[in-house]
Design an enzyme around this catalytic site. Sequence first.
Site, PDB file in Angstrom:
ATOM      1  CB  SER A 134      13.498  32.811   8.870  1.00 12.87           C
ATOM      2  OG  SER A 134      12.602  33.770   9.318  1.00 12.87           O
ATOM      3  CG  HIS A 155      17.011  30.037   7.741  1.00 11.60           C
ATOM      4  ND1 HIS A 155      18.027  31.226   8.957  1.00 11.60           N
ATOM      5  CD2 HIS A 155      15.814  30.080   7.576  1.00 11.60           C
ATOM      6  CE1 HIS A 155      16.609  32.805   7.768  1.00 11.60           C
ATOM      7  NE2 HIS A 155      15.940  31.844   7.266  1.00 11.60           N
ATOM      8  CD  GLU A 167      21.385  30.764  10.750  1.00  9.94           C
ATOM      9  OE1 GLU A 167      19.979  31.325   9.753  1.00  9.94           O
ATOM     10  OE2 GLU A 167      21.806  32.056  11.329  1.00  9.94           O
ATOM     11  CG  ASN A 205      16.788  36.375   9.184  1.00  9.16           C
ATOM     12  OD1 ASN A 205      17.211  37.278   7.967  1.00  9.16           O
ATOM     13  ND2 ASN A 205      16.345  35.261   9.155  1.00  9.16           N
TER      14      ASN A 205
HETATM   15  N1  CAA Z   1      15.200  26.989  -8.881  1.00 14.73           N
HETATM   16  C1  CAA Z   1      16.306  26.561  -9.893  1.00 14.73           C
HETATM   17  N2  CAA Z   1      17.340  27.738 -10.330  1.00 14.73           N
HETATM   18  C2  CAA Z   1      16.937  28.572  -9.923  1.00 14.73           C
HETATM   19  C3  CAA Z   1      16.215  28.775  -8.845  1.00 14.73           C
HETATM   20  C4  CAA Z   1      14.457  28.355  -8.692  1.00 14.73           C
HETATM   21  N3  CAA Z   1      13.863  28.777  -8.425  1.00 14.73           N
HETATM   22  N4  CAA Z   1      15.972  30.377  -9.126  1.00 14.73           N
HETATM   23  C5  CAA Z   1      17.114  30.600 -10.034  1.00 14.73           C
HETATM   24  N5  CAA Z   1      18.035  29.425 -10.762  1.00 14.73           N
HETATM   25  C6  CAA Z   1      19.120  29.436 -10.908  1.00 14.73           C
HETATM   26  C7  CAA Z   1      18.541  29.457 -12.346  1.00 14.73           C
HETATM   27  O1  CAA Z   1      18.794  28.726 -13.568  1.00 14.73           O
HETATM   28  C8  CAA Z   1      20.216  29.809 -12.581  1.00 14.73           C
HETATM   29  O2  CAA Z   1      21.230  28.949 -13.016  1.00 14.73           O
HETATM   30  P1  CAA Z   1      22.496  29.204 -13.422  1.00 14.73           P
HETATM   31  O3  CAA Z   1      23.648  29.977 -12.227  1.00 14.73           O
HETATM   32  O4  CAA Z   1      22.912  27.307 -13.815  1.00 14.73           O
HETATM   33  O5  CAA Z   1      22.560  29.613 -15.100  1.00 14.73           O
HETATM   34  C9  CAA Z   1      20.904  30.541 -11.245  1.00 14.73           C
HETATM   35  O6  CAA Z   1      19.679  30.332 -10.343  1.00 14.73           O
HETATM   36  C10 CAA Z   1      20.348  32.534 -11.424  1.00 14.73           C
HETATM   37  O7  CAA Z   1      19.773  32.538 -11.744  1.00 14.73           O
HETATM   38  P2  CAA Z   1      19.145  33.909 -12.781  1.00 14.73           P
HETATM   39  O8  CAA Z   1      20.257  33.740 -14.344  1.00 14.73           O
HETATM   40  O9  CAA Z   1      17.296  33.646 -13.091  1.00 14.73           O
HETATM   41  O10 CAA Z   1      18.815  34.945 -12.092  1.00 14.73           O
HETATM   42  P3  CAA Z   1      20.337  35.743 -11.375  1.00 14.73           P
HETATM   43  O11 CAA Z   1      21.353  35.403 -11.484  1.00 14.73           O
HETATM   44  O12 CAA Z   1      19.532  37.026 -11.228  1.00 14.73           O
HETATM   45  O13 CAA Z   1      19.951  35.359  -9.673  1.00 14.73           O
HETATM   46  C11 CAA Z   1      19.080  35.243  -8.064  1.00 14.73           C
HETATM   47  C12 CAA Z   1      18.421  35.061  -8.890  1.00 14.73           C
HETATM   48  C13 CAA Z   1      19.774  33.264  -7.476  1.00 14.73           C
HETATM   49  C14 CAA Z   1      18.103  34.863  -6.792  1.00 14.73           C
HETATM   50  C15 CAA Z   1      20.150  36.145  -7.484  1.00 14.73           C
HETATM   51  O14 CAA Z   1      19.828  36.863  -8.007  1.00 14.73           O
HETATM   52  C16 CAA Z   1      20.805  36.219  -5.674  1.00 14.73           C
HETATM   53  O15 CAA Z   1      21.408  34.491  -5.385  1.00 14.73           O
HETATM   54  N6  CAA Z   1      20.096  37.079  -5.204  1.00 14.73           N
HETATM   55  C17 CAA Z   1      20.483  37.182  -3.761  1.00 14.73           C
HETATM   56  C18 CAA Z   1      19.244  35.287  -2.662  1.00 14.73           C
HETATM   57  C19 CAA Z   1      19.859  35.809  -1.275  1.00 14.73           C
HETATM   58  O16 CAA Z   1      19.838  36.285  -0.687  1.00 14.73           O
HETATM   59  N7  CAA Z   1      18.984  34.776  -0.865  1.00 14.73           N
HETATM   60  C20 CAA Z   1      19.069  34.872   0.805  1.00 14.73           C
HETATM   61  C21 CAA Z   1      17.556  35.716   0.628  1.00 14.73           C
HETATM   62  S1  CAA Z   1      16.557  36.060   2.962  1.00 14.73           S
HETATM   63  C22 CAA Z   1      16.385  34.475   3.377  1.00 14.73           C
HETATM   64  O17 CAA Z   1      16.231  33.187   2.506  1.00 14.73           O
HETATM   65  C23 CAA Z   1      16.292  33.919   4.620  1.00 14.73           C
HETATM   66  C24 CAA Z   1      15.166  34.624   5.667  1.00 14.73           C
HETATM   67  O18 CAA Z   1      15.465  34.271   6.172  1.00 14.73           O
HETATM   68  C25 CAA Z   1      15.099  36.110   4.978  1.00 14.73           C
END
Ligand code: CAA
Length: 311
Positions: A134, A155, A167, A205
Amino acid sequence: MPLALVSTYQTFQLMSFKQIAVIGAGTMGNGIAHVFAQSGFTVKLIDVNGAQLEKALQTIGKNLDRQVSKGALSEGQKSIALANITTHTDLAVGVQNADLVVEAATENTDLKLKIFRSLDEAAPANTILATNTSSISITKIAAATKRPNKVIGMHFMNPVPVMKLVEIINGYATDKAVTDAIVAMSTQLGKVPCVVNDYPGFIANRILMPMINEAIYSLYEGVAGVEAIDTVMKLGMAHPMGPLQLADFIGLDVCLSILNVLHDGFGNPKYAPCPLLVNMVTAGYLGVKSGEGFYQHTAGSKDLVVSERFR
Ligand code: CAA
């Protein structure tokens, strides 16, 4: 063979990915293995820890079940995806026929350099070596190998099966044919690739972490509480998670380490991590992974409960 033909031939070779090796079976590694396997690739998931590999397979199974229950996948497709994955504890055996290796080990520079030296020795000469880092320099990782032109950043975002972005980071020496092949491959995975160059924090990031840091500074300076800060960003900017919840989700230690990379890399005080973040990491309050950060995280519960320290 004339030079132009050699280059076309190599590009073709690079494009024909069949076998993928994924190094590291943690959260990112199991998500990456999941999406490749679901897209029909043969995946060798490699980790030194056999128990971690078992846990990763269970997580992949659960996440595939989630997709089946939502109607996104059939039971048959789930079985095929699982059958596409085998696990290995021996890196050299796992990568011996790989067309592409995606490294997703712990975010530690020395460890990654060591892994890339081993990969360079064990993987076939044409294999592309990608890293899911990352924030660690792709150019630095590439320089640990004798094939820096075939090293690239890939990424993925957490949760990998859900987030559309990959990315793609060009190291200083990455060949254009390699970038093109990885862009095409990411599209095959159903992802949206964005190509960027190798400077501290890349794009994701470089923009995300200062926002998270500013949210922590706002809390530290008493401008607003945890819930207010997150609600402003969720409802005002349509972010799925507020920045403090997202910091807990990513891991406060990871956020701190990326901010340090930005601070060291640019030498600009605007990236200095907030002292509250430094204190929380020093004390072991790392967010979801430790059970507490800005929120309390009870296993199995999706309720958002602000940590007592910030009430
Ligand atoms: N595998 C498969 N499907 C998943 C999953 C997983 N691990 N986690 C969630 N899902 C699916 C669920 O089944 C659901 O599917 P549908 O839309 O078809 O119903 C969908 O994702 C949404 O999940 P939930 O209803 O359980 O929960 P939510 O609506 O609260 O969403 C989330 C959860 C997708 C994590 C959402 O909160 C989100 O997008 N959060 C932000 C995530 C983000 O910003 N990620 C980037 C982080 S930075 C990074 O990763 C890089 C770095 O270098 C730091």
